[in-house]
Each structure stands twice: as structure tokens, then as C-alpha cells.
Design a protein around this motif. Structure first.
Motif, PDB file in Angstrom:
ATOM      1  N   ALA A  31       0.722 -39.483  32.120  1.00  0.00           N
ATOM      2  CA  ALA A  31      -0.458 -40.291  31.829  1.00  0.00           C
ATOM      3  C   ALA A  31      -0.940 -40.036  30.408  1.00  0.00           C
ATOM      4  CB  ALA A  31      -1.560 -39.988  32.836  1.00  0.00           C
ATOM      5  N   ALA A  32      -0.878 -38.785  29.970  1.00  0.00           N
ATOM      6  CA  ALA A  32      -1.329 -38.426  28.629  1.00  0.00           C
ATOM      7  C   ALA A  32      -0.480 -39.091  27.555  1.00  0.00           C
ATOM      8  CB  ALA A  32      -1.296 -36.907  28.463  1.00  0.00           C
ATOM      9  N   GLU A  33       0.839 -39.151  27.773  1.00  0.00           N
ATOM     10  CA  GLU A  33       1.720 -39.776  26.788  1.00  0.00           C
ATOM     11  C   GLU A  33       1.403 -41.256  26.623  1.00  0.00           C
ATOM     12  OE1 GLU A  33       5.620 -38.897  28.177  1.00  0.00           O
ATOM     13  OE2 GLU A  33       5.559 -36.790  27.505  1.00  0.00           O
ATOM     14  N   ARG A  34       1.160 -41.935  27.728  1.00  0.00           N
ATOM     15  CA  ARG A  34       0.805 -43.346  27.661  1.00  0.00           C
ATOM     16  C   ARG A  34      -0.550 -43.532  26.980  1.00  0.00           C
ATOM     17  NH1 ARG A  34       1.651 -48.732  27.172  1.00  0.00           N
ATOM     18  NH2 ARG A  34       0.021 -49.902  28.255  1.00  0.00           N
ATOM     19  N   PHE A  35      -1.513 -42.714  27.335  1.00  0.00           N
ATOM     20  CA  PHE A  35      -2.853 -42.796  26.760  1.00  0.00           C
ATOM     21  C   PHE A  35      -2.798 -42.562  25.260  1.00  0.00           C
ATOM     22  CE2 PHE A  35      -7.187 -40.731  26.245  1.00  0.00           C
ATOM     23  CZ  PHE A  35      -7.908 -41.912  26.404  1.00  0.00           C
ATOM     24  N   ASP A  36      -2.059 -41.555  24.836  1.00  0.00           N
ATOM     25  CA  ASP A  36      -1.964 -41.203  23.423  1.00  0.00           C
ATOM     26  C   ASP A  36      -1.306 -42.323  22.620  1.00  0.00           C
ATOM     27  OD1 ASP A  36      -2.334 -39.078  21.363  1.00  0.00           O
ATOM     28  OD2 ASP A  36      -0.147 -39.190  21.237  1.00  0.00           O
ATOM     29  N   ALA A  37      -0.291 -42.957  23.193  1.00  0.00           N
ATOM     30  CA  ALA A  37       0.446 -44.010  22.479  1.00  0.00           C
ATOM     31  C   ALA A  37      -0.431 -45.220  22.181  1.00  0.00           C
ATOM     32  CB  ALA A  37       1.663 -44.435  23.295  1.00  0.00           C
ATOM     33  N   LEU A  38      -1.471 -45.431  22.968  1.00  0.00           N
ATOM     34  CA  LEU A  38      -2.342 -46.595  22.782  1.00  0.00           C
ATOM     35  C   LEU A  38      -3.434 -46.370  21.738  1.00  0.00           C
ATOM     36  CD1 LEU A  38      -2.821 -47.759  26.486  1.00  0.00           C
ATOM     37  CD2 LEU A  38      -1.394 -48.805  24.724  1.00  0.00           C
ATOM     38  N   GLU A  39      -3.443 -45.201  21.097  1.00  0.00           N
ATOM     39  CA  GLU A  39      -4.478 -44.862  20.112  1.00  0.00           C
ATOM     40  C   GLU A  39      -5.874 -45.102  20.699  1.00  0.00           C
ATOM     41  OE1 GLU A  39      -3.920 -46.338  16.161  1.00  0.00           O
ATOM     42  OE2 GLU A  39      -1.743 -46.350  16.349  1.00  0.00           O
ATOM     43  N   PRO A  40      -6.216 -44.380  21.769  1.00  0.00           N
ATOM     44  CA  PRO A  40      -7.497 -44.631  22.424  1.00  0.00           C
ATOM     45  C   PRO A  40      -8.684 -44.411  21.496  1.00  0.00           C
ATOM     46  CG  PRO A  40      -6.602 -42.510  23.094  1.00  0.00           C
ATOM     47  CD  PRO A  40      -5.527 -43.200  22.313  1.00  0.00           C
ATOM     48  N   HIS A  41      -9.569 -45.409  21.466  1.00  0.00           N
ATOM     49  CA  HIS A  41     -10.785 -45.323  20.647  1.00  0.00           C
ATOM     50  C   HIS A  41     -10.455 -44.936  19.205  1.00  0.00           C
ATOM     51  CE1 HIS A  41     -13.275 -45.853  24.233  1.00  0.00           C
ATOM     52  NE2 HIS A  41     -12.431 -45.040  24.833  1.00  0.00           N
ATOM     53  N   ARG A  42      -9.324 -45.484  18.719  1.00  0.00           N
ATOM     54  CA  ARG A  42      -8.862 -45.310  17.332  1.00  0.00           C
ATOM     55  C   ARG A  42      -8.499 -43.864  16.995  1.00  0.00           C
ATOM     56  NH1 ARG A  42     -13.022 -49.305  13.970  1.00  0.00           N
ATOM     57  NH2 ARG A  42     -12.614 -51.186  15.199  1.00  0.00           N
ATOM     58  N   ILE A  43      -8.165 -43.086  18.005  1.00  0.00           N
ATOM     59  CA  ILE A  43      -7.686 -41.724  17.766  1.00  0.00           C
ATOM     60  C   ILE A  43      -6.186 -41.801  17.502  1.00  0.00           C
ATOM     61  CG2 ILE A  43      -7.437 -39.404  18.729  1.00  0.00           C
ATOM     62  CD1 ILE A  43      -9.824 -40.039  20.556  1.00  0.00           C
ATOM     63  N   PRO A  44      -5.713 -41.439  16.312  1.00  0.00           N
ATOM     64  CA  PRO A  44      -4.284 -41.572  15.998  1.00  0.00           C
ATOM     65  C   PRO A  44      -3.413 -40.774  16.964  1.00  0.00           C
ATOM     66  CG  PRO A  44      -5.573 -41.126  14.017  1.00  0.00           C
ATOM     67  CD  PRO A  44      -6.493 -40.922  15.182  1.00  0.00           C
ATOM     68  N   PRO A  45      -2.234 -41.303  17.314  1.00  0.00           N
ATOM     69  CA  PRO A  45      -1.321 -40.576  18.217  1.00  0.00           C
ATOM     70  C   PRO A  45      -1.008 -39.189  17.679  1.00  0.00           C
ATOM     71  CG  PRO A  45      -0.568 -42.831  17.886  1.00  0.00           C
ATOM     72  CD  PRO A  45      -1.687 -42.618  16.915  1.00  0.00           C
ATOM     73  N   GLY A  46      -0.935 -38.223  18.573  1.00  0.00           N
ATOM     74  CA  GLY A  46      -0.602 -36.864  18.186  1.00  0.00           C
ATOM     75  C   GLY A  46      -1.773 -36.027  17.728  1.00  0.00           C
ATOM     76  N   THR A  47      -2.953 -36.640  17.604  1.00  0.00           N
ATOM     77  CA  THR A  47      -4.128 -35.882  17.160  1.00  0.00           C
ATOM     78  C   THR A  47      -4.609 -34.914  18.230  1.00  0.00           C
ATOM     79  OG1 THR A  47      -4.825 -37.746  15.776  1.00  0.00           O
ATOM     80  CG2 THR A  47      -6.488 -36.072  16.282  1.00  0.00           C
ATOM     81  N   VAL A  48      -4.569 -35.344  19.494  1.00  0.00           N
ATOM     82  CA  VAL A  48      -5.057 -34.536  20.605  1.00  0.00           C
ATOM     83  C   VAL A  48      -3.925 -34.308  21.599  1.00  0.00           C
ATOM     84  CG1 VAL A  48      -6.724 -34.384  22.506  1.00  0.00           C
ATOM     85  CG2 VAL A  48      -7.383 -35.508  20.359  1.00  0.00           C
TER      86      VAL A  48
END
Length: 236
Positions: A31-48
Motif C-alpha cells: 500500500a505504501a509503494e502505491r501511495f508514494d508513487a502518486l505523490e500524495p499531497h505533492r510529497i515527492p516520491p521517496g521523501t517519506v
């Protein structure tokens, strides 16, 4: 025919963890990988590292029975958000004696990981929204989304008494509240989740599926933060 499945997390006052128990992750890896790939709330992938981040709760910790049966809060996230978005609220409420059930709305949440490791994504939501924009049927899609969310909440509420690991023994199913953020504020339609009780009147406002001044069959509430002064560029 494949049945639609839901994933929930249950947060509750617990006894001391057993030896070897680890803190639960903020999100499951898939779930985290999918969430991260979508840049949630403009958070760049790999930031969190959403899966590497740990909560303050232990998995399957024994429930604390000393407080008797406890009130329940069912939490629904905003459209396009995961149930983990409510982790801070769930931990805070459970620290005060509540049992909190957070719900992922399958095919709305960016990624819902099930026990077998499979992940359901929300591509269908994007497809339906794009079509609704072309056809001018966005309000109808929002109403449909709300109906599905109400059905999800009803299902969860009706199954509280079947929760495993002794959890059903510490729940007071006569004291159940619904809470949510953004599109998760399904408590506006709570009369569809439980039977008629304590009529309440909605305050005027633009609420999905609710007419201003309409008679409600259950209490409801809406909280909006009051804007504060802007923060300086270097932080508070």
C-alpha cells in the motif's frame, strides 16, 4: 462474482506488549509503494518511508479489559486518502479510552493491501471521475461515492461484535460514533448507518447529499479549523 472486501485497523487501550512484539508500521509495504508513487499531497516520491515509519501501537496486543466496555469511533478518511491518514487521531483517542476503527474504502484509497499481500488500487476512481467530468455528472458520482461510504460504515458497524482477539468483549456497540476528514465526514448521513435515534437538525451549509435545514435522524457535527496567522518563512 467477486465480493468487495474492506480492510480496517482497530486501535484500543492495551495491556503491556508481549516479548518480541514490534510496533506496527504506518502503512503496509504494498500500500505504501502505491501511495508514494502518486505523490500524495505533492510529497515527492521517496521523501517519506511510509512503510518504515512506525506507529506507537503494537500489533495484536492484548486488549485492556479493566475499563469495561468502551465507546467506539469509526474513522473514514478523505476521498483518495488511506486509513492511515487518521493514525494520529486514532492513537490519541485510544489513549483516552476509546476504541477506534479506521476504514479503507476499497477502490478509493490509493492502495489497500490485504492479508494475502494483494493490493487494490484506485485507478477505477480516476477513470470514473474523468468520465464524469466529460459527461457533466460529477455531482452524481459524488453522491454515489457517498452512498458506498455509508454502506461501508454500516457494514463495519454491524460487524463490530465479531472482531477477533477478544476485541468484541471490550466494545460498547451501543455507543458508536462516526468521524472523518474531508470526504470522510460520513456522519452527515449517519441515519443510514444506525437506526433512528435522537433527531438533530443540520446547520445550513453546502454538505454533499444534505439539504440545509433538513431534519436529521441522528446527532451530527462539523468542525472547521479557524485560520491562524501565517508562519514565518523559517518555521514557527
Amino acid at each position: 462474482m467477486r465480493h468487495r472486501e474492506l480492510m480496517i485497523s482497530v486501535w484500543y487501550p492495551a495491556l503491556a506488549p508481549r516479548r518480541g512484539q514490534r510496533l506496527a508500521p504506518y502503512m503496509e509495504r504494498g500500500a505504501a509503494e502505491r501511495f508514494d508513487a502518486l505523490e500524495p499531497h505533492r510529497i515527492p516520491p521517496g521523501t517519506v518511508d511510509w512503510a518504515g515509519t512506525r506507529t506507537h501501537a503494537y500489533r495484536e496486543a492484548p486488549a485492556d479489559p479493566r475499563g469495561g466496555r468502551r465507546p467506539v469511533v469509526v474513522y473514514s478518511p478523505g476521498v483518495g486518502d488511506p486509513r492511515s491518514w487518521g493514525t494520529l487521531l486514532a492513537e490519541e483517542l485510544s489513549s483516552h479510552g476509546y476504541v477506534v476503527v479506521t476504514v479503507d474504502h476499497t477502490y478509493e484509497s490509493p492502495g489497500v493491501q490485504f492479508p494475502d499481500g494483494s493490493v487494490r488500487t484506485n485507478e477505477v476512481l480516476f477513470e470514473e471521475f474523468a468520465r464524469a467530468q466529460r459527461e457533466g455528472t460529477v455531482p452524481a458520482l459524488l453522491e454515489k461515492t457517498l452512498r458506498v461510504r455509508v454502506a461501508d460504515a454500516r457494514f463495519v458497524v454491524n460487524r463490530l461484535g465479531a472482531l477477533p482477539h477478544g476485541l468484541s468483549e471490550v466494545l460498547d456497540t451501543d455507543r458508536v460514533g462516526l468521524a472523518g476528514q474531508s470526504g470522510g465526514r460520513i456522519h452527515r448521513r449517519s441515519e443510514h448507518v444506525r437506526g433512528p435515534e435522537n433527531p438533530s437538525r443540520d446547520r445550513p451549509g453546502r454538505h454533499p447529499g444534505v439539504q440545509p435545514g433538513a431534519q436529521r435522524n441522528q446527532p451530527l457535527a462539523s468542525c472547521r479549523p479557524r485560520p491562524g496567522p501565517p508562519l514565518p518563512p523559517d518555521g514557527p
